[in-house]
Write an enzyme that holds these catalytic residues in place. Structure first.
Site, mmCIF file in Angstrom:
data_model
loop_
_atom_site.group_PDB
_atom_site.id
_atom_site.type_symbol
_atom_site.label_atom_id
_atom_site.label_comp_id
_atom_site.label_asym_id
_atom_site.label_seq_id
_atom_site.Cartn_x
_atom_site.Cartn_y
_atom_site.Cartn_z
ATOM 1 N N SER A 113 0.821 -1.242 0.147
ATOM 2 C CA SER A 113 -0.104 0.095 0.118
ATOM 3 C C SER A 113 0.988 1.400 -0.101
ATOM 4 O O SER A 113 1.573 1.399 -0.787
ATOM 5 C CB SER A 113 -1.063 -0.038 1.109
ATOM 6 N N HIS A 114 0.582 2.279 0.876
ATOM 7 C CA HIS A 114 1.330 3.450 1.189
ATOM 8 C C HIS A 114 2.651 3.131 1.846
ATOM 9 O O HIS A 114 3.484 4.317 1.883
ATOM 10 C CB HIS A 114 0.464 4.224 1.873
ATOM 11 N N ASP A 277 -2.157 6.508 -3.340
ATOM 12 C CA ASP A 277 -1.195 5.750 -2.737
ATOM 13 C C ASP A 277 -0.388 4.775 -3.603
ATOM 14 O O ASP A 277 -0.710 4.735 -4.562
ATOM 15 C CB ASP A 277 -1.554 5.217 -1.435
ATOM 16 N N ASP A 279 -0.617 1.521 -4.058
ATOM 17 C CA ASP A 279 -1.568 0.825 -4.799
ATOM 18 C C ASP A 279 -2.820 1.187 -5.333
ATOM 19 O O ASP A 279 -3.763 0.629 -5.938
ATOM 20 C CB ASP A 279 -1.855 -0.531 -3.928
ATOM 21 N N ASP A 281 -5.305 2.981 -4.036
ATOM 22 C CA ASP A 281 -6.791 2.812 -3.168
ATOM 23 C C ASP A 281 -7.178 3.653 -2.339
ATOM 24 O O ASP A 281 -8.142 4.106 -1.899
ATOM 25 C CB ASP A 281 -7.051 1.513 -2.437
ATOM 26 N N ARG A 282 -6.112 4.781 -2.152
ATOM 27 C CA ARG A 282 -6.347 6.002 -1.208
ATOM 28 C C ARG A 282 -6.444 7.122 -1.867
ATOM 29 O O ARG A 282 -6.151 7.323 -3.039
ATOM 30 C CB ARG A 282 -5.271 6.116 -0.073
ATOM 31 N N LYS A 376 -11.295 0.399 -1.302
ATOM 32 C CA LYS A 376 -11.499 1.556 -1.494
ATOM 33 C C LYS A 376 -10.918 1.971 -2.724
ATOM 34 O O LYS A 376 -9.786 1.078 -3.444
ATOM 35 C CB LYS A 376 -10.782 2.223 -0.394
HETATM 36 C C1 G1P Z 1 -4.316 1.502 7.939
HETATM 37 C C2 G1P Z 1 -5.729 2.612 7.991
HETATM 38 C C3 G1P Z 1 -6.976 1.793 7.849
HETATM 39 C C4 G1P Z 1 -6.782 0.939 6.450
HETATM 40 C C5 G1P Z 1 -5.304 0.123 6.394
HETATM 41 C C6 G1P Z 1 -5.181 -0.264 5.143
HETATM 42 O O1 G1P Z 1 -4.394 0.656 8.862
HETATM 43 O O2 G1P Z 1 -5.554 3.095 9.393
HETATM 44 O O3 G1P Z 1 -7.960 2.466 7.795
HETATM 45 O O4 G1P Z 1 -7.685 0.243 6.317
HETATM 46 O O5 G1P Z 1 -4.428 0.983 6.815
HETATM 47 O O6 G1P Z 1 -4.950 0.678 4.253
HETATM 48 P P1 G1P Z 1 -3.830 0.442 10.485
HETATM 49 O O7 G1P Z 1 -2.369 0.736 10.222
HETATM 50 O O8 G1P Z 1 -4.544 1.744 11.080
HETATM 51 O O9 G1P Z 1 -4.294 -0.832 11.160
HETATM 52 ZN ZN ZN Z 2 -3.352 1.318 -0.375
#
Ligand code: G1P
Ligand code: ZN
Length: 543
Positions: A113-114, A277, A279, A281-282, A376
């Site tokens: 992800s990010h 981000d 991948d 989705d954000r 998302k």
């Molecule tokens: C974080 C975000 C959450 C999101 C997840 C995946 O998770 O807070 O909303 O779904 O990344 O992108 P966390 O690190 O808080 O468990």
């Molecule tokens: Zn992501």
């Protein structure tokens, strides 16, 4: 070709977190680590033989290697067909769409992800089920259990396949379709939104900058914004996905997308700024002079969704993760639709979306989406905003101000304390939990507390429960502090503190957010002993 059986000894640390298995690249590179997890997955999926799997990732370092491994192991495990994105690229929402569009059995998404990429960065593997959404806990629990006892994996001895060109190939009797990662997704977007109205907006001189952060959305944003909607060339910046994201941190927040923020907040900047981000989705949404918090964005999108063709008949309901601000709740109340509060993580929206009980979902962590996929979706959120801007012909700032004047404003911020000592973070949470009853009966520092609990979710669709999802402290004036530990960090623990204060429609909506929340920030510290326990006097990231 028959499968080759390779003996292995199990690992004990392959428990998938909020979004799959996520570790440092070096960790994934241990001999047989990837294979152990993938075989545990294949062993846990009943009825996979002969079926179709979608495979793709965000292009980060190690993506190419793991894709080849996954394809060989899929062939050895009797999968009938694999659909893989050209160059190994698929954004998470595009993968979700391909699973649904092709009636696939599921999909393997390679992403962290990010989180930063490159050889010293993070990697991740996530499984999505046939509805296109992240695997429910019963599957991830089974994979984890299997990974602890597994003693062999299956593979075939075939050369790497060529992912550079769109083609229909074969690996040991299994069909492999290398597909355009963008085409089907772009067609889906065109079916949801009024592309003509958005194109007219751009033609009328509306300007925008989209920062793809050298991550996966570059090709998507270019094809859709500049290609189909006629946005000026150069609207999409950092558009080429790179294995290390150009050395950046592909998290579209005010820290890592500061340049974009500063540009759009300045009078000379474009009318609209957005980013996504690693991948895809954000989303980050900024109008000229107005940053829109993800919680507010969810509320504004829900209130205006009917302006886009896909949602013109209205929305069935809204769901938000528990720590997300209650701004959307007020919209649901006005619309007279269902509102659901779920644990953090997109997978908890799946049942509600599948059952048709909600249409729009969102999280405070810059995630917004709808029932068009089961993830998302960053580009989707940007396009819905553009559709609304095209229909209302007002600025982002005007739309947000009008929203607050109607519903009131939920001042909201999240303070993260990253890479803190795990034992100290756990002790902080445990001590809070032990004091919940006392807090309700005695209040704290003269403040009346109306709710103090450790959130437990009861899924209204399948009756399952998820406990210990975060400590909520609700004050009599409607303010709220939530404490929870991240499920996606890869080093130490990350403490997240979520702060929220409600200001009614006629109230003051122009105070700086951190100023408006200063009392609550101080209260959170004394309540949980953040500084004394973690040794941190200030958060690492404020969003
Ligand atoms: C974080 C975000 C959450 C999101 C997840 C995946 O998770 O807070 O909303 O779904 O990344 O992108 P966390 O690190 O808080 O468990
Ligand atoms: Zn992501």
């Amino acid at each position: 070709m028959s499968a080759r059986i390779v003996s292995i000894t199990p690992f004990d640390d392959q428990k998938p977190g909020t979004s799959g298995l996520r570790k440092r690249v070096a960790h994934f590179r241990q001999p047989h680590y990837v294979e152990t997890f993938l075989q545990s997955l294949f062993d846990s999926l009943k009825g996979l033989q002969g079926q179709t799997l979608v495979i793709g990732g965000d292009g980060r370092y190690f993506n190419d290697t793991v894709i080849q491994t996954a394809i060989r192991m899929a062939a050895a495990n009797g999968v009938g067909r694999v659909i893989v994105g050209q160059g190994g690229i698929l954004s998470t929402p595009a993968a979700s769409h391909l699973i649904r569009h092709n009636g696939a059995f599921g999909g393997i998404i390679l992403s962290a992800s990010h989180n930063p990429g490159g050889p010293d960065g993070d990697f991740g593997i996530k499984y999505n089920a046939s509805n296109g959404g992240p695997a429910p806990e019963r599957i991830t629990d089974a994979v984890y259990a299997r990974s602890k006892v597994i003693d062999r994996y299956l593979t075939v001895d075939t050369p790497d396949i060529d992912l550079a060109a769109i083609a229909s190939l074969e690996v040991a009797g299994m069909a492999v379709d290398v597909v355009d990662p963008v085409a089907d997704y772009a067609a889906l977007m065109e079916s949801l939104f009024d592309f003509n109205a958005i194109a007219d907006l751009f033609a009328a001189g509306f300007s925008m900058q989209f920062d793809a952060m050298h991550a996966v959305t570059g090709p998507y944003a270019r094809a859709i914004l500049e290609g189909r909607l006629g946005a000026a060339e150069g609207t999409v910046i950092n558009a080429v996905p790179l294995p290390d994201f150009g050395g950046g941190h592909p998290d579209p927040n005010l820290v890592y997308a500061k340049d974009l923020h500063d540009l759009v907040m300045s009078p000379e900047g474009p009318d609209f700024g957005a980013a996504s981000d690693g991948d895809g989705d954000r989303n980050l949404i900024i109008g000229k002079g107005r940053f829109v918090t993800p919680s507010d964005s969810l509320a504004v999108l829900a209130a205006n969704a009917h302006l886009a063709p896909a949602y013109k008949g209205g929305i069935a309901g809204i769901a938000r993760s528990m720590p997300t601000s209650a701004a959307a709740d007020r919209v649901a109340e006005t619309l007279g639709v269902e509102m659901h509060e779920t644990p953090t993580g997109w997978k908890f929206f799946g049942n509600l979306l599948d059952a048709g009980r909600v249409t729009i979902c969102g999280e405070e962590s810059a995630g917004t989406g709808s029932d068009h996929v089961r993830e998302k979706d960053g580009v989707w959120a940007v396009l819905l905003w553009l559709n609304i801007l095209a229909a209302r012909r007002q600025s982002v700032d005007e739309i947000v101000q009008a929203h607050w004047a109607t519903y009131g404003r939920n001042y909201y911020s999240r303070h993260d304390y990253e890479e803190v000592d795990t034992a100290a973070a756990n002790a902080l949470m445990d001590d809070l939990r032990a004091r919940l009853d006392t807090l309700v009966s005695e209040g704290f520092e003269g403040r009346e507390i109306v709710l103090a609990d450790d959130f437990t979710y009861l899924d209204p669709v399948d009756g399952s429960t998820a406990a210990k999802q975060g400590v909520r402290i609700g004050f009599a004036d409607g303010s709220r502090i939530v404490f929870r530990l991240s499920g996606t960090g890869t080093v130490g623990a990350t403490l997240r503190v979520y702060l929220e204060r409600y200001e009614p429609p006629a109230g003051d909506h122009d105070t700086d957010t951190q100023e408006a929340l200063a009392d609550l920030v101080a209260l959170a510290d004394t309540l949980a002993g953040i500084a004394s326990r973690t040794g941190r006097s200030t958060p690492s990231v404020i969003t």
